[in-house]
Design a protein around this motif. Structure first.
Motif, short mmCIF file in Angstrom:
data_model
loop_
_atom_site.label_atom_id
_atom_site.label_comp_id
_atom_site.label_asym_id
_atom_site.label_seq_id
_atom_site.Cartn_x
_atom_site.Cartn_y
_atom_site.Cartn_z
N ILE A 1 0.86 -1.19 0.00
CA ILE A 1 0.00 0.00 0.00
C ILE A 1 0.90 1.24 0.00
CG2 ILE A 1 -1.73 1.31 1.27
CD1 ILE A 1 -2.84 -1.31 2.33
N PRO A 2 0.84 2.06 -1.05
CA PRO A 2 1.77 3.18 -1.16
C PRO A 2 1.27 4.45 -0.50
CG PRO A 2 0.47 3.06 -3.15
CD PRO A 2 -0.01 1.93 -2.25
N ASP A 3 2.16 5.43 -0.37
CA ASP A 3 1.74 6.75 0.07
C ASP A 3 0.68 7.28 -0.89
OD1 ASP A 3 3.66 6.62 2.04
OD2 ASP A 3 5.11 7.89 1.00
N GLY A 4 -0.32 7.95 -0.35
CA GLY A 4 -1.34 8.56 -1.18
C GLY A 4 -2.44 7.63 -1.64
N ALA A 5 -2.41 6.36 -1.23
CA ALA A 5 -3.43 5.41 -1.66
C ALA A 5 -4.79 5.76 -1.06
CB ALA A 5 -3.04 3.99 -1.23
N SER A 6 -5.85 5.40 -1.77
CA SER A 6 -7.19 5.53 -1.23
C SER A 6 -7.62 4.19 -0.63
CB SER A 6 -8.18 5.98 -2.30
OG SER A 6 -8.21 5.06 -3.38
N LEU A 7 -8.30 4.26 0.52
CA LEU A 7 -8.67 3.06 1.28
C LEU A 7 -10.13 3.12 1.68
CD1 LEU A 7 -5.80 2.97 3.95
CD2 LEU A 7 -5.89 1.59 1.89
N ALA A 8 -10.88 2.06 1.40
CA ALA A 8 -12.20 1.88 1.99
C ALA A 8 -12.00 0.99 3.22
CB ALA A 8 -13.17 1.24 1.01
N VAL A 9 -12.48 1.43 4.36
CA VAL A 9 -12.24 0.70 5.61
C VAL A 9 -13.57 0.38 6.27
CG1 VAL A 9 -11.07 0.70 7.84
CG2 VAL A 9 -10.02 1.86 5.88
N GLY A 10 -13.80 -0.89 6.57
CA GLY A 10 -15.05 -1.32 7.17
C GLY A 10 -15.14 -1.00 8.65
N GLY A 11 -16.34 -1.19 9.19
CA GLY A 11 -16.56 -0.98 10.60
C GLY A 11 -17.48 0.18 10.87
N PHE A 12 -18.04 0.19 12.06
CA PHE A 12 -18.92 1.26 12.52
C PHE A 12 -18.52 1.56 13.95
CE2 PHE A 12 -22.49 3.37 14.28
CZ PHE A 12 -23.20 3.95 13.24
N GLY A 13 -17.96 2.74 14.18
CA GLY A 13 -17.35 2.99 15.48
C GLY A 13 -16.15 2.06 15.61
#
Length: 251
Positions: A15-27
């Protein structure tokens, strides 16, 4: 077909600098905490995160935030993180606030190949008309605001145009998963995790229980393995380490 990686560090190493990430979870429910900590140790910065919220101080995405690794957040709820507020109001962090249902649908649309859609949510507010502060200056004044969005009327009701979201990577946590990447989520952890998993170009899933292909009933699978590229099996201790923001008890 075996997508299992030896460690979380290996799974997030590219995963490089500047990457976009979708991250799961709620709280803190269903957050991919082990992958987040591995990414923190890996050192990538300037990240653009799409997540319902940005964790809390010292936990979840709050770990990356506190170290200045996140440059932009697209989310719905940010009220449990004082460092988030400080960075946003001081101009260190760009923030796009999105109605929660709209954020879910933007992720779903992105993974379904739908570039944009119309929704009545946000009509008559700055979400549609523009002017939401995206970034502040160091003196606290607003330096960048959201642009106005296209409005069209359907069946006599105005709707705002929203764009689907896809990201370079996605980090999610599942209750069970197999070596082919098929995932099953449990209870509240089934919040934004399936949507984030399907919106990522490369999806990394940490699973509490790893099973062999064929052990999961097809009817039970929430995210098919076609959407998942890497799987990390958690230890028993990691799987049991689950937090909540606040514990409320009766007197």
């Amino acid at each position: 077909m075996d997508k299992v990686r030896a460690s979380a560090a290996e799974a997030v190493a590219d995963i490089p600098d500047g990457a976009s990430l979708a991250v799961g979870g709620f709280g803190l429910s269903g957050i991919p905490d082990v992958l987040i900590r591995a990414l923190h140790a890996q050192g990538a910065g300037g990240l653009e995160v799409v997540s319902n919220n940005c964790g809390v101080d010292g936990l979840g995405l709050g770990i990356l935030l506190a170290d200045g690794r996140i440059a932009r957040v697209t989310g719905s709820y940010v009220g449990e993180n004082k460092e988030f507020a400080r960075q946003y109001l001081s101009g260190e962090l760009e923030v796009e606030l999105v109605p929660q249902g709209t954020l879910a649908e933007r992720l779903r649309a992105g993974c379904a190949g739908i570039p944009a859609f119309y929704t009545p949510a946000g009509v008559g507010t700055q979400v549609a008309g523009g002017g939401l502060p995206l970034r502040h200056a160091s003196d606290g004044s607003v330096s960048v605001t959201s642009p106005p969005k296209e409005i069209r009327t359907f069946r006599g009701r105005p709707h705002v145009l929203e764009h689907g979201i896809t990201t370079d990577f996605a980090l999610v946590r599942a209750w069970r998963g197999d070596r082919h990447g098929n995932l099953v989520f449990r209870k509240a952890a089934a919040n934004f995790n399936p949507l984030a998993a399907m919106a990522g170009g490369i999806t990394v899933a940490e699973v509490e229980e790893l099973v062999e292909p064929g052990e999961l009933s097809p009817e039970a699978v929430h995210v098919p393995g076609i959407f998942v590229q890497r799987v990390v099996e958690l230890t028993a201790a990691q799987a049991d380490d689950k937090r909540i923001e606040k514990r409320t008890v009766r007197a």
